[in-house]
Design a protein around this motif. Sequence first.
Motif, short mmCIF file in Angstrom:
data_model
loop_
_atom_site.label_atom_id
_atom_site.label_comp_id
_atom_site.label_asym_id
_atom_site.label_seq_id
_atom_site.Cartn_x
_atom_site.Cartn_y
_atom_site.Cartn_z
N LYS A 12 0.83 -1.20 0.00
CA LYS A 12 0.00 0.00 0.00
C LYS A 12 0.86 1.25 0.00
CE LYS A 12 -3.44 2.53 2.75
NZ LYS A 12 -4.22 2.93 1.58
N LYS A 13 1.92 1.26 0.83
CA LYS A 13 2.79 2.42 0.87
C LYS A 13 3.56 2.58 -0.44
CE LYS A 13 4.59 1.04 4.82
NZ LYS A 13 5.41 1.01 6.07
N PHE A 14 3.93 1.48 -1.06
CA PHE A 14 4.62 1.55 -2.36
C PHE A 14 3.69 2.14 -3.42
CE2 PHE A 14 5.61 -0.15 -6.51
CZ PHE A 14 6.98 0.05 -6.62
N CYS A 15 2.43 1.72 -3.42
CA CYS A 15 1.47 2.24 -4.40
C CYS A 15 1.27 3.74 -4.23
CB CYS A 15 0.14 1.50 -4.29
SG CYS A 15 0.21 -0.24 -4.76
N GLU A 16 1.15 4.18 -2.99
CA GLU A 16 0.98 5.61 -2.72
C GLU A 16 2.19 6.41 -3.18
OE1 GLU A 16 0.76 8.44 1.22
OE2 GLU A 16 -0.34 6.54 1.25
N ALA A 17 3.40 5.90 -2.88
CA ALA A 17 4.61 6.61 -3.28
C ALA A 17 4.78 6.63 -4.80
CB ALA A 17 5.83 5.95 -2.63
N SER A 18 4.43 5.54 -5.46
CA SER A 18 4.58 5.50 -6.92
C SER A 18 3.60 6.45 -7.61
CB SER A 18 4.35 4.07 -7.42
OG SER A 18 3.04 3.61 -7.09
N TRP A 19 2.38 6.60 -7.06
CA TRP A 19 1.43 7.54 -7.64
C TRP A 19 1.94 8.97 -7.52
CZ3 TRP A 19 -2.22 8.95 -10.71
CH2 TRP A 19 -3.01 10.08 -10.45
N ARG A 20 2.46 9.33 -6.38
CA ARG A 20 3.00 10.68 -6.21
C ARG A 20 4.24 10.88 -7.07
NH1 ARG A 20 2.19 12.60 0.06
NH2 ARG A 20 0.14 11.69 0.39
N PHE A 21 5.05 9.85 -7.17
CA PHE A 21 6.25 9.96 -8.00
C PHE A 21 5.89 10.29 -9.44
CE2 PHE A 21 8.82 7.59 -11.10
CZ PHE A 21 10.00 8.31 -11.02
N VAL A 22 4.91 9.57 -9.98
CA VAL A 22 4.51 9.81 -11.37
C VAL A 22 3.99 11.22 -11.56
CG1 VAL A 22 2.85 9.14 -13.15
CG2 VAL A 22 4.08 7.38 -11.88
N PHE A 23 3.13 11.68 -10.63
CA PHE A 23 2.57 13.02 -10.81
C PHE A 23 3.65 14.10 -10.67
CE2 PHE A 23 0.90 17.01 -9.20
CZ PHE A 23 -0.07 17.29 -10.15
N TYR A 24 4.48 13.99 -9.63
CA TYR A 24 5.50 15.03 -9.43
C TYR A 24 6.50 15.07 -10.58
CZ TYR A 24 3.89 15.58 -4.60
OH TYR A 24 3.14 15.84 -3.48
N LEU A 25 6.83 13.90 -11.12
CA LEU A 25 7.76 13.87 -12.24
C LEU A 25 7.14 14.52 -13.47
CD1 LEU A 25 10.45 12.97 -13.44
CD2 LEU A 25 9.39 10.75 -13.96
N VAL A 26 5.88 14.18 -13.76
CA VAL A 26 5.19 14.78 -14.91
C VAL A 26 5.01 16.28 -14.70
CG1 VAL A 26 3.02 14.81 -16.20
CG2 VAL A 26 4.05 12.63 -15.55
N ALA A 27 4.60 16.67 -13.47
CA ALA A 27 4.38 18.09 -13.18
C ALA A 27 5.68 18.89 -13.32
CB ALA A 27 3.80 18.26 -11.78
N PHE A 28 6.78 18.34 -12.81
CA PHE A 28 8.06 19.05 -12.93
C PHE A 28 8.49 19.17 -14.38
CE2 PHE A 28 12.74 18.81 -13.17
CZ PHE A 28 13.04 20.02 -12.58
N THR A 29 8.31 18.11 -15.16
CA THR A 29 8.70 18.15 -16.57
C THR A 29 7.85 19.16 -17.34
OG1 THR A 29 9.31 15.81 -16.42
CG2 THR A 29 9.05 16.75 -18.63
N VAL A 30 6.53 19.12 -17.11
CA VAL A 30 5.63 20.05 -17.80
C VAL A 30 5.91 21.49 -17.35
CG1 VAL A 30 3.22 20.74 -18.07
CG2 VAL A 30 3.86 18.32 -18.20
N GLY A 31 6.07 21.69 -16.05
CA GLY A 31 6.34 23.03 -15.54
C GLY A 31 7.64 23.60 -16.07
N LEU A 32 8.70 22.80 -16.09
CA LEU A 32 9.98 23.28 -16.60
C LEU A 32 9.91 23.57 -18.09
CD1 LEU A 32 12.95 23.85 -15.93
CD2 LEU A 32 13.45 21.45 -16.48
N GLY A 33 9.17 22.72 -18.83
CA GLY A 33 9.03 22.96 -20.26
C GLY A 33 8.26 24.23 -20.57
N SER A 34 7.25 24.55 -19.73
CA SER A 34 6.45 25.75 -19.98
C SER A 34 7.13 27.03 -19.51
CB SER A 34 5.09 25.62 -19.28
OG SER A 34 5.25 25.58 -17.87
N LEU A 35 8.12 26.90 -18.60
CA LEU A 35 8.77 28.09 -18.05
C LEU A 35 10.18 28.33 -18.57
CD1 LEU A 35 7.70 27.75 -14.30
CD2 LEU A 35 6.89 29.44 -15.92
N ILE A 36 10.71 27.40 -19.34
CA ILE A 36 12.10 27.52 -19.76
C ILE A 36 12.34 28.77 -20.58
CG2 ILE A 36 11.84 26.20 -21.89
CD1 ILE A 36 14.77 25.97 -19.38
N ASN A 37 11.33 29.21 -21.33
CA ASN A 37 11.46 30.41 -22.15
C ASN A 37 10.76 31.62 -21.54
OD1 ASN A 37 12.94 29.07 -24.20
ND2 ASN A 37 11.02 28.27 -25.09
#
Length: 403
Positions: free
Chosen positions: A132-157
């Motif tokens: 259960k703890k692994f599933c919770e951590a993996s869900w947050r990992f996926v969102f934070y990774l996607v959010a950081f990638t999208v945020g950095l891509g939208s702000l780089i310029n």
Amino acid sequence: MEAMLNEWIWQEEYWLPPGIYWRDIEIEEDDGRFPLPRDLIYTLPLAVAFIAIRYVFERLIAVPLSKRLGVKDRIRIRAVSIPKLEAFYKQNNRQPLQSEVASLRKQCGLSERKIQTWFRHRRNQDRPNNTKKFCEASWRFVFYLVAFTVGLGSLINAPWLWDHRECWRGYPKQPVAEAHYWYYILELGFYLSLLMCVSVDVKRKDFKEQVIHHIATIFLVGFSYCANYVRVGTLVMLVHDSSDFLLESAKMFHYAGWTKTCDSLFVIFALVFLITRLVVFPLRVIHTTLVVSLEFFQPFFGYYFFNALLLILQALHIFWAYLILRMVYKFVFLGKVERDERSDEESEVDDEEEEEAEDEGDDRTWEQRKGAINSKLASLANNCVLNNLTNQRNINSRLPKAR
């Protein structure tokens, strides 16, 4: 309702600098989107959608991945079904006081030790397992990774990523790009979903701090959108997402038992966290909201409220940095990381399971004890017999020579 909102909530002195009114910041559709409070309504159904997506993700992706990585759940003894104790456990208290244990002893006819052992078994039964703890951590990992990638891509310029004075140039009449709008809406919807699930998620040692963090983040994101602090808000979200996905990945490998990988990721996370939260965030983000912004407008309610939320986040950063530095110290100088200082451990003490094992040894039945004692006595007897036989053979071997 709309008239009441306009009169009590959407007053210009709360949201806009002195001398500026709502009509002064109207933007034509061709110039871009202007943040409106009604846009935040979409975050509520989005939060529910995140919960549904998380449910599907954990069962179709996270659970099979946990098995592939070797996540193992500890086998726990289930508490015997005792209706009176079960009712007390659910309705009153999970950890009864001594007086309550004495009262339950009279009602159930059990000894106090057995009642305390039952409650330990029952609490351990409700504890979340590693899967259960692994599933919770993996869900947050996926969102934070996607959010950081999208945020950095939208702000780089974006010019305000490099020159923070651009956050206030032309404020508050600043259009919002479509990418930054969706970046805001998705982040706010995600944190709303975390707050909705806080009662069913794993309760950690920093549970209260996590709840305060979620509430402060929701108010910060929501208020900054309504007051058009979007440029600063995107920087705040990018700074937070830059280290969060590293922490969640370290948790995943921790639950899987990959100690070296977990420790390496944790050291990287600690470096990124300390740099972004204790250097970049206060010296760049908070400095531009507290000091640089005053070059463009006079202080108002929104200025004080927004900076108060940022300072609350910074206080939480200092608290977590203290825990992280303690772990890094033990890891570097002592060669180990104490598990009770990791932020992903439950709030209840894990030593209960060790106490439980000791109590099980004390509460064993007489038959089990008698069997153990008999086996030891038999072993001692065999040793004694062997010794006697050996001595007898030695004596017999000497008799012919003596004769």
